[in-house]
Design a protein around this motif. Structure first.
Motif, PDB file in Angstrom:
ATOM      1  N   ASP A 172       0.828  -1.206   0.000  1.00  0.00           N
ATOM      2  CA  ASP A 172       0.000   0.000   0.000  1.00  0.00           C
ATOM      3  C   ASP A 172       0.865   1.261   0.000  1.00  0.00           C
ATOM      4  O   ASP A 172       1.320   1.697   1.054  1.00  0.00           O
ATOM      5  CB  ASP A 172      -0.906  -0.004   1.230  1.00  0.00           C
ATOM      6  N   CYS A 185      -9.648   3.609  -5.833  1.00  0.00           N
ATOM      7  CA  CYS A 185     -10.295   4.591  -4.966  1.00  0.00           C
ATOM      8  C   CYS A 185      -9.250   5.449  -4.259  1.00  0.00           C
ATOM      9  O   CYS A 185      -9.387   6.680  -4.174  1.00  0.00           O
ATOM     10  CB  CYS A 185     -11.186   3.875  -3.949  1.00  0.00           C
ATOM     11  N   ARG A 186      -8.208   4.838  -3.767  1.00  0.00           N
ATOM     12  CA  ARG A 186      -7.173   5.574  -3.043  1.00  0.00           C
ATOM     13  C   ARG A 186      -6.468   6.567  -3.968  1.00  0.00           C
ATOM     14  O   ARG A 186      -6.234   7.719  -3.608  1.00  0.00           O
ATOM     15  CB  ARG A 186      -6.171   4.584  -2.441  1.00  0.00           C
ATOM     16  N   ALA A 223     -12.611   0.417   3.169  1.00  0.00           N
ATOM     17  CA  ALA A 223     -11.620  -0.638   3.391  1.00  0.00           C
ATOM     18  C   ALA A 223     -12.016  -1.504   4.577  1.00  0.00           C
ATOM     19  O   ALA A 223     -12.508  -1.004   5.593  1.00  0.00           O
ATOM     20  CB  ALA A 223     -10.243  -0.029   3.618  1.00  0.00           C
ATOM     21  N   ASN A 230      -8.767   9.566  -4.970  1.00  0.00           N
ATOM     22  CA  ASN A 230      -9.017  10.497  -3.879  1.00  0.00           C
ATOM     23  C   ASN A 230      -7.794  11.324  -3.517  1.00  0.00           C
ATOM     24  O   ASN A 230      -7.927  12.476  -3.115  1.00  0.00           O
ATOM     25  CB  ASN A 230      -9.505   9.738  -2.636  1.00  0.00           C
ATOM     26  N   THR A 243     -13.394   6.455   3.390  1.00  0.00           N
ATOM     27  CA  THR A 243     -13.859   6.859   2.069  1.00  0.00           C
ATOM     28  C   THR A 243     -13.909   5.673   1.108  1.00  0.00           C
ATOM     29  O   THR A 243     -14.847   5.545   0.307  1.00  0.00           O
ATOM     30  CB  THR A 243     -12.941   7.948   1.487  1.00  0.00           C
ATOM     31  N   CYS A 244     -12.925   4.813   1.194  1.00  0.00           N
ATOM     32  CA  CYS A 244     -12.827   3.694   0.257  1.00  0.00           C
ATOM     33  C   CYS A 244     -13.453   2.406   0.787  1.00  0.00           C
ATOM     34  O   CYS A 244     -13.375   1.364   0.139  1.00  0.00           O
ATOM     35  CB  CYS A 244     -11.359   3.456  -0.108  1.00  0.00           C
ATOM     36  N   ASN A 298      -8.518  -1.694  -3.048  1.00  0.00           N
ATOM     37  CA  ASN A 298      -9.083  -0.339  -3.175  1.00  0.00           C
ATOM     38  C   ASN A 298      -8.081   0.635  -3.800  1.00  0.00           C
ATOM     39  O   ASN A 298      -8.106   1.834  -3.513  1.00  0.00           O
ATOM     40  CB  ASN A 298      -9.518   0.211  -1.810  1.00  0.00           C
ATOM     41  N   LEU A 318      -9.070   8.027   4.632  1.00  0.00           N
ATOM     42  CA  LEU A 318      -9.011   7.329   3.352  1.00  0.00           C
ATOM     43  C   LEU A 318      -9.653   5.949   3.465  1.00  0.00           C
ATOM     44  O   LEU A 318     -10.367   5.514   2.549  1.00  0.00           O
ATOM     45  CB  LEU A 318      -7.550   7.210   2.901  1.00  0.00           C
ATOM     46  N   GLN A 319      -9.403   5.267   4.566  1.00  0.00           N
ATOM     47  CA  GLN A 319     -10.013   3.957   4.791  1.00  0.00           C
ATOM     48  C   GLN A 319     -11.537   4.059   4.783  1.00  0.00           C
ATOM     49  O   GLN A 319     -12.229   3.229   4.192  1.00  0.00           O
ATOM     50  CB  GLN A 319      -9.536   3.376   6.133  1.00  0.00           C
TER      51      GLN A 319
END
Length: 487
Positions: free
Chosen positions: A45, A129-130, A89, A133, A86-87, A126, A83-84
Motif C-alpha cells: 500500500d 479509490c485511493r 476498506a 481520492n 472513504t474507500c 481499493n 481514506l479507509q
C-alpha cells in the motif's frame, strides 16, 4: 480477493529473527532436496502515508525507498483513517514498515532459497479509490502508470533481497491498470507489466517468447533454472478465468479465458511430448469458493450449485487430464494457508492418485483479513520436481514495527506425511472426511493453522463442507459430497 475470511509512516523496526530454520542453514537437507521460497498477496500500500503520495507519483521508482523510509507525515494516522472510510476498506494492507520487515525476514530465513514463486496481488486493495481520492485530475493512463510503478517497486525490492535468485511471479486480480478484476488483453499495461514481472530472468529466446505472450494475455511459460531438472513452469493469468472478470470497459467476455486455456493445453501437451515435468503457477485457484457457497448452502444444494472461483471448470479438468506431467499447482487468493487436490470427478468413479494434481495455496503477507503476515519455506526434490515439505513462517504482529518472524508449523510434522504428493493428500483428506466433527489432531492442526498466527476455529463450524471443497473442485463433485447429508 474472494475467500473464507471475507466475513469476518513508520520506519520499520529491527526485526528480531527467530532461530534459523534447517532449510536456511544448508542448501540440501538430505542430498536430494533444495530450499525454495513461496510468497503471495503482498498487497503493498503506497497510500499508507497519504502525505507522501504526490511525491511518489512524481518520483522515479529508484527514489521511492528514500521517500517511504522518511518519518511519517504529521497527520498520517488521521489521513489514513479518513481514506479507509472513504474507500470502504475492511482492514489494512501491507505498509512500508511491514513490507521491509517481511523482506528482512526473507533475507534471514530464506537466504539459501534456489528460487522464489510469487502468486500474485502485488498491489493493495481499493487501489483505484485511493489513487483517485489522493491524486485527483489524473487520466486512466496516469493511474496505470502508478500501478506499474508500485509493482516495479515491489518486484525490485524482492530482487534486491534475493540477489541472483530466479523469481517466478504471476498477476493477481488486483494487479491491473484499470481496476480490480478488470483487464484488456494486448494492452500497453500488460506489455509494461511483463517487463516488470520477468525482469529477473536471463535474456534468452525463451524470455523473449515469455514477454510476447505476457504482452498478449499476461501468461508465460519458461524452463525452471537448475538445479530443477527438465521442469517447465507454466504461469497463468487466471484473472481472465475469474467469475468476476470484466474488460476495462466493464463488459463480461470469455474470449481471453478460452484463448488462454487453448494455450495452456498446447503447453502441457508439448511438455508431455518432451518428457518434461510441469509446475503451474496462478493466483485464483480452481474450485469452490467455500465462504460464498456456505452463506447460501440451501441454494447450493437446491439446484443453484456452489459458488465457484472461476467462470468454468476447464482449468481443473485440464490439470486433471495432464496429471501425468503436472507435478504441482501453486495458487493463493484466499490469503489463507490451504491445499487442494485436483482430479477426475466422474459419477461413481474413484480416481487414482496418479490422476490427481496436488495444489498448494500460499498464505498472504497482507494482514487485511485478520491473519498475521506469513511466507512459506519449501523443500523441493529437483530431480522429481516434487514438493517434499514446507514450513510456514509467521510474523509476531501486523505492523512491521518490532516484528519477529518465527516458524509456525511444518507440513510433515503436522500431518505425518513424507511428501506433498497426490497420494499423501488423498490420505490426509480422507482422514479429514472421516472426521466430520474435527476431533483428530490432524484436523485440529489444519483448522489451527488455516489463519496464519491466529489459531482460531473459524472453519470448524463448516468443516464437512470445507473438506469437500478441498478434493471436489467441480460443482457436481462438491454437491455430491457436501449436499448428500442435507438431502
Amino acid at each position: 480477493m474472494a475467500g473464507l475470511l471475507f466475513f469476518c509512516g513508520v520506519i520499520p523496526g529491527r526485526v528480531a529473527i527467530a532461530q534459523a530454520s534447517a532449510m536456511q542453514q544448508k542448501k540440501s537437507v538430505d542430498g536430494r532436496t533444495i530450499p525454495a521460497l513461496m510468497l503471495s498477496d503482498f498487497h503493498f500500500d503506497p497510500f499508507h502515508d497519504p502525505g507522501k503520495v504526490l511525491r511518489l507519483v512524481d518520483a522515479p521508482v529508484s527514489e521511492w525507498d528514500a521517500i517511504l523510509s522518511e518519518p511519517a507525515s504529521r497527520d498520517q494516522e488521521q489521513a489514513l483513517a479518513a481514506l479507509q472510510r472513504t474507500c470502504g476498506a475492511r482492514g489494512f494492507d501491507t505498509s512500508y514498515a511491514l513490507f521491509q520487515s517481511s523482506l528482512e525476514a526473507v533475507r534471514a530465513q530464506a537466504s539459501g532459497a534456489r528460487f522464489v514463486t510469487v502468486s500474485g496481488d502485488l498491489i493493495a486493495h481499493n487501489f483505484a479509490c485511493r489513487f483517485l481520492n489522493l491524486v485527483p485530475g489524473k487520466t486512466p493512463s496516469d493511474y496505470a502508470e502508478f500501478v506499474e510503478k508500485t509493482m516495479d517497486y515491489v518486484m525490485g525490492e524482492l530482487h534486491r533481497s534475493m540477489p541472483g535468485v530466479p523469481v517466478y511471479a504471476t498477476l493477481g486480480n488486483n494487479d491491473s491498470g484499470c481496476g480490480d478484476y478488470r483487464m484488456d488483453a494486448n494492452s500497453a499495461f500488460l506489455a509494461a507489466a511483463g517487463k516488470i514481472v520477468l525482469q529477473g530472468l536471463p535474456a534468452s529466446a525463451e524470455k523473449r517468447r515469455a514477454l510476447a505472450s505476457f504482452a498478449e494475455g499476461g501468461f508465460y511459460s519458461v524452463t525452471m533454472a537448475a538445479p530443477m531438472r527438465r521442469t517447465r513452469l507454466i504461469v497463468l493469468n487466471d484473472l481472465f478465468m475469474s467469475r468476476n472478470y470484466e474488460t476495462c470497459g466493464g463488459k463480461q467476455d470469455l474470449t481471453e479465458a478460452a484463448r488462454e486455456m487453448t494455450w495452456l493445453g498446447k503447453e502441457l501437451d508439448a511438455a508431455r511430448r518432451q518428457g518434461q515435468r510441469v509446475w503451474v503457477l496462478g493466483h485464483i485457484p480452481p474450485g469452490v469458493d467455500v465462504y460464498a457457497t456456505v452463506k447460501k448452502m440451501k441454494d447450493a444444494c437446491g439446484g443453484a450449485g456452489p459458488a465457484m472461483f472461476l467462470s468454468s471448470e476447464e482449468l481443473a479438468e485440464t490439470l486433471a487430464k495432464h496429471a501425468d506431467v503436472v507435478r504441482l499447482g501453486i495458487f493463493a487468493h484466499t490469503h489463507m494457508d490451504e491445499l487442494r487436490l485436483v482430479g477426475p470427478e466422474g459419477a461413481g468413479r474413484k480416481a487414482s492418485a496418479k490422476e490427481m494434481v496436488a495444489v498448494k495455496m500460499v498464505a498472504a503477507i497482507s494482514p487485511v483479513n485478520g491473519n498475521r503476515p506469513s511466507f512459506t519455506l519449501a523443500k523441493v526434490d529437483p530431480a522429481g520436481a516434487t514438493l517434499v515439505d514446507y514450513a510456514v513462517v509467521v510474523a509476531s504482529n501486523s505492523t512491521g514495527v518490532g516484528t519477529s518472524w518465527a516458524r509456525e508449523y511444518d507440513y510433515s510434522e503436522a500431518y505425518g506425511e513424507a511428501s506433498f504428493s497426490p497420494a499423501a493428500l488423498e490420505r490426509l483428506l480422507g482422514e479429514f472426511k472421516d472426521d466430520p466433527e474435527a476431533k483428530t489432531e490432524k484436523s485440529q492442526a489444519f483448522i489451527r493453522y488455516f489463519v496464519a498466527g491466529d489459531g482460531s476455529s473459524l472453519i470448524k463450524p463448516l468443516w464437512p463442507e470445507y473438506v469437500c471443497a478441498l478434493s471436489r473442485v467441480t460443482s457436481k463433485g462438491f454437491e455430491a459430497c457436501a449436499c448428500s447429508a442435507r438431502r
